[in-house]
Design an enzyme around this catalytic site. Structure first.
Site, PDB file in Angstrom:
ATOM      1  N   CYS A 297       0.625  -1.064  -0.092  1.00  0.00           N
ATOM      2  CA  CYS A 297       0.375   0.029  -0.167  1.00  0.00           C
ATOM      3  C   CYS A 297       0.901   1.218   0.095  1.00  0.00           C
ATOM      4  CB  CYS A 297      -0.836   0.112   1.310  1.00  0.00           C
ATOM      5  SG  CYS A 297      -0.227   0.568   2.953  1.00  0.00           S
TER       6      CYS A 297
ATOM      7  N   CYS B 118       3.757   2.252   2.367  1.00  0.00           N
ATOM      8  CA  CYS B 118       5.004   1.173   2.796  1.00  0.00           C
ATOM      9  C   CYS B 118       6.300   2.253   1.646  1.00  0.00           C
ATOM     10  CB  CYS B 118       4.910  -0.121   1.730  1.00  0.00           C
ATOM     11  SG  CYS B 118       3.145  -0.773   2.780  1.00  0.00           S
TER      12      CYS B 118
ATOM     13  N   ASP C 214     -16.613  18.782 -31.147  1.00  0.00           N
ATOM     14  CA  ASP C 214     -16.131  19.920 -32.803  1.00  0.00           C
ATOM     15  C   ASP C 214     -16.618  18.815 -34.088  1.00  0.00           C
ATOM     16  OD1 ASP C 214     -14.650  21.708 -34.207  1.00  0.00           O
ATOM     17  OD2 ASP C 214     -12.903  20.180 -34.082  1.00  0.00           O
TER      18      ASP C 214
END
Length: 847
Positions: free
Chosen positions: A165, A168, A543
């Site tokens: 995680c 760490c 566009d």
């Protein structure tokens, strides 16, 4: 325009510690200065990290040698502020990050600390460069590993294993940051990479990382130093589990209880060494992370005689972490696959011979040779040869693209047939694939709104449950409700349940997986925020030219009234000679095909949104839409009926004439892309409420194209600034709007929309820099996949969050009746975290 979009994306351009964002003054090229965000202004000094990436071509007003930075921070210091980024290894939840942050902030020479658990990065602003020497050591004492992060040339990159995680990663950054010989370190939890600028030997860095409980491998020019990367002997999880199982079996065979207890104790000691070490430093810094909670539960179980429970807690915890690490590595592979796309060497042409060189040593202008079947090592322009090139790694296009002299090729693409000689146009660090990797890594560091909310919730939830656990241990037995052992056990179970691991990784792992999947399919999503926005889009504004249509209009008809058609075309070509508009190019190409030259002209001018003009033989001539001539008071007379007929058929008209008369008109048509209709149908089937087209063309052309493509609504005859008003109108109607354009001409509208999506990013640096999402291929084929991926990511994030919360609340409810045992509490926590990761990984497989 670019600046407007940059300001809108200030969260992605943070270069300063403490959330300071980079503010660029484009009037002075290359200069940048930093300003702190409001929410961090009180605690953060504005000082930029002096990475090569930031300092290569930019002179920063926040340089480390500027004494004013100390004054700006509100503190006087003898040494200038020096901001360094670190990669942290060993964090398995955000509470690890909080532990490191609190510990470092206690140092008088550290001005500010910011840690991103999801990416495993930490930014530290300190008084003087020497202060950073001690950061890695201190982080190591906390049970993590920290290393300075660099992305520029000359820095060392390490692959780090063992992080489960973001906390760490923060641990590693803090640990290495304390080393006086480490100048800068950054750890990216998402990619598992650590970038370090230091004066040590690589083996020393690897040892420092190992002390924090992680493994590091040096990566250099495709080679890896494998020293200490693989653990020797039996893994801790296996050894701890062996003692646990042996003790459990012997407990049923009449073996003396002391021996069984010793086996359980061995399982606890072997498996719990790293968690206890990390917990010690977390407590020392005043932080509560999962290591503290798990270590407390294991030690507490042993103290009350529940040795089996304690051993089971430790083993399930380390097993869960090991499985989480392995699963998260799978998500990191999506980025590593991109990194490994381009070869590390290239064949450079020197006279009549070929010399193999590392790509880092090749300069712009060198000529490289790519044989059939080889990958392009660098971006360049074909100078000789022709071939078919598979660009799928960059653009996601399924079919190869023919390449010949003058065409651009990209690093990482595959030369499928003939041999090519290519002139290098970009250095290895500036190639398109390098930019993609950099943008993806940055994107994975950005917190999505859901993740920010979850982190705030976890920060409140964890201490509340921790305090509740202490009250459960002490309160009831003090008042005579049950025994101390009974309530201590329930309190320990509550401590385990206090770990919000599954909850805090529920969002970041899903975001990393989705962004990695998109990148492999030629789509850049620049952060979790934009991933979530894409999943909530209700209306899409397109566009017309180059987005819905090919963007390569062709002349279909020429009608001359006062001159012959060749003379008319010669005048038109002269006027359009200095224009880059697609319609101007169509007229020039049409005239060239018929060998019709230009006339001597001067005073070339572009009339925005209307046409162009030039002076020929002393007389002003104009080429533009009928509206331009009507505004000048020119009578179009008999042309009006023909104009109406052609416009109703979907033609774009260019009238050629002077201030007093119209000489003729040129009809231009633009073909609709083959995949436009299919893409719009897919988008509608996915729940898009409205498809809108924005165009500067006339009403008739707009209506005709809208009918052919399935567009629900259109805005015609728009000036560039009118597209912004059209987007605002859609937003005022209560819709969440995405704007799709080329990322250059449509920049104001892209900035105004809730989500800006640029097309053709592979050939347009501006598009890659400005839009929120970039479709690398120049078509709409990837848009339905992007929206679908985003919608699925939102669903998975919601599933993860609800599953984590329900699992946690169910565990809490089962503690007090005595149903939930200590090992079951650990299993519910680590099991839930693993299920959340595996659920998020489904995003990697979406096609």
């Amino acid at each position: 325009m670019k600046q407007a979009l940059k300001e809108r994306e200030s969260e992605k351009s943070a270069c300063c510690s403490g959330g300071a964002t980079e503010v660029k003054d484009e009037s002075v090229e290359g200069e940048s200065c930093c300003s702190s965000t409001a929410e961090k202004a009180e605690e953060t000094s504005s000082c930029c990290s002096s990475t090569p990436e930031a300092s290569g071509n930019i002179s920063s007003c926040c340089g480390s040698g500027d004494d004013e930075s100390a004054v700006a921070s509100g503190k006087e210091s003898a040494a200038p502020l020096n901001s360094v980024e670190y990669r942290i290894q060993g964090m398995d939840c955000p509470s690890c990050a909080a532990t490191i942050e609190k510990s470092l902030k206690k140092r008088p020479d550290i001005e500010s600390v910011q840690i991103n658990y999801s990416t495993g990065k930490m930014t530290v602003a300190a008084n003087g460069a020497s202060a950073h020497d001690e950061i890695p050591k201190q982080v190591h004492k906390l049970g993590f590993e920290a290393s300075q992060l660099y992305r520029g040339r000359g820095t060392e990159t390490y692959k780090v294993e063992g992080m489960d995680c973001g906390s760490c990663a923060m641990t590693i950054e803090k640990h290495l940051g304390k080393n006086p010989n480490v100048e800068d370190v950054k750890v990216n939890f998402s990619t598992g990479k650590m970038h370090v600028n230091h004066s040590l030997q690589p083996r020393e860095i690897i040892k420092e990382v190992k002390r924090a409980g992680f493994d590091a491998t040096l990566e250099e020019k495709g080679q890896s130093e494998t020293s200490d990367i693989k653990r020797k002997g039996i893994p801790t999880t296996t050894l701890s589990g062996t003692f646990l199982i042996l003790g459990f079996i012997l407990s049923f065979t009449g073996t003396p209880e002391n021996i069984v207890t010793l086996l359980y104790a061995a399982a606890i000691v072997i498996g719990g060494m790293k968690p206890v070490k990390s917990a010690y430093y977390a407590i020392k810094s005043g932080s509560l992370d999962m290591n503290v909670l798990m270590a407390s539960a294991a030690i507490g179980a042993a103290l009350i005689g529940e040795w089996f429970e304690g051993a089971m807690v430790v083993w399930l915890f380390v097993l869960g972490n090991a499985l989480q690490n392995r699963s998260i590595e799978r998500t990191r592979d999506s980025i590593r696959g991109l990194i490994n796309l381009a070869p590390s060497e290239a064949n450079v042409k020197s006279g009549d011979t070929l010399i193999s060189k590392p790509v880092e040593e090749i300069d712009i202008g060198d000529v490289i040779v790519i044989r059939a079947g080889e990958k392009m090592p660098l971006d360049g322009e074909v100078m000789a040869g022709s071939s078919s090139v598979n660009q799928a790694p960059i653009t996601g296009e399924s079919l190869p693209v023919d390449k010949g002299r003058g065409d651009t090729v990209y690093a990482g693409t595959v030369n499928e047939s003939g041999s090519l000689e290519v002139t290098v146009t970009k250095l290895v660090e500036d190639t398109t694939i390098a930019k993609i990797i950099h943008l993806v890594e940055e994107a994975q560091e950005q917190k999505a709104p859901t993740q920010a909310f979850v982190d705030r919730f976890a920060n409140v939830y964890t201490p509340i449950v921790f305090i509740l656990a202490l009250l459960v241990m002490v309160g009831p037995p003090l008042f005579g409700f049950g025994t101390w052992g009974e309530w201590l056990y329930k309190g320990l179970a509550l401590l385990v349940v206090a770990c919000p691991c599954a909850l805090v990784i529920s969002t970041p792992v899903a975001i990393v997986s989705a962004i990695g999947n998109a990148a492999k399919n030629g789509v850049l999503i620049k952060g979790g925020t934009f991933l979530e926005k894409a999943g909530a889009i209700q209306a899409i504004a397109f566009d017309k030219t180059g987005t819905l249509t090919e963007g390569q209009p062709k002349v279909s008809q020429v009608a001359s009234f006062e001159k012959d058609s060749e003379a008319l075309l010669s005048i038109a070509r002269t006027i359009e000679a200095h224009s880059t508009h697609p319609i101007a190019k169509a007229i020039i190409d049409y005239a060239e095909e018929r060998n019709i030259g230009t006339k001597p002209g001067e005073d070339y001018r572009t009339i925005a949104g209307k046409g162009a003009q030039a002076t020929i033989d002393g007389l002003e001539y104009f080429a533009g839409n009928p509206k331009l001539f009507r505004e000048m008071g020119v009578q179009l007379g008999n042309m009006e009926e023909q104009i109406d007929t052609l416009q109703a058929a979907g033609n774009t008209l260019v009238v050629v004439g002077t201030r007093s008369e119209a000489l003729g008109l040129i009809s231009v048509t633009d073909t609709i892309r083959d995949i436009t209709v299919r893409s719009i149908e897919k988008l509608k089937s996915m729940g898009m409420s409205e498809m809108v087209m924005l165009t500067g063309d006339n009403e008739g052309t707009a209506k005709n194209i809208a009918g052919e493509t399935g567009i629900d609504r259109y805005f015609a005859e728009l000036m560039p600034e009118d597209k912004v008003s059209a987007v605002k109108q859609l937003q005022d109607e209560g819709r969440f709007v995405a704007m799709v354009g080329d990322g250059i001409n449509d920049a104001p509208a892209l900035a105004t929309a809730d989500l800006g999506i640029a097309m053709g990013g592979a050939g347009t640096d501006t598009a890659m820099e400005t839009a929120d999402i970039v479709l690398m291929a120049d078509n709409l084929e990837q848009l339905p996949h992007t929206i679908s991926l985003s919608q699925k990511a939102l669903r998975i994030i919601k599933q993860n969050v609800w599953f984590s919360l329900l699992t946690k609340f169910a565990a809490l409810a089962l503690i007090f009746p005595g149903v939930l045992t200590l090992w079951m509490a650990v299993l519910s926590d680590t099991g839930a975290a693993l299920i959340v990761i595996l659920n998020s990984m489904r995003l990697l497989r979406q096609k």
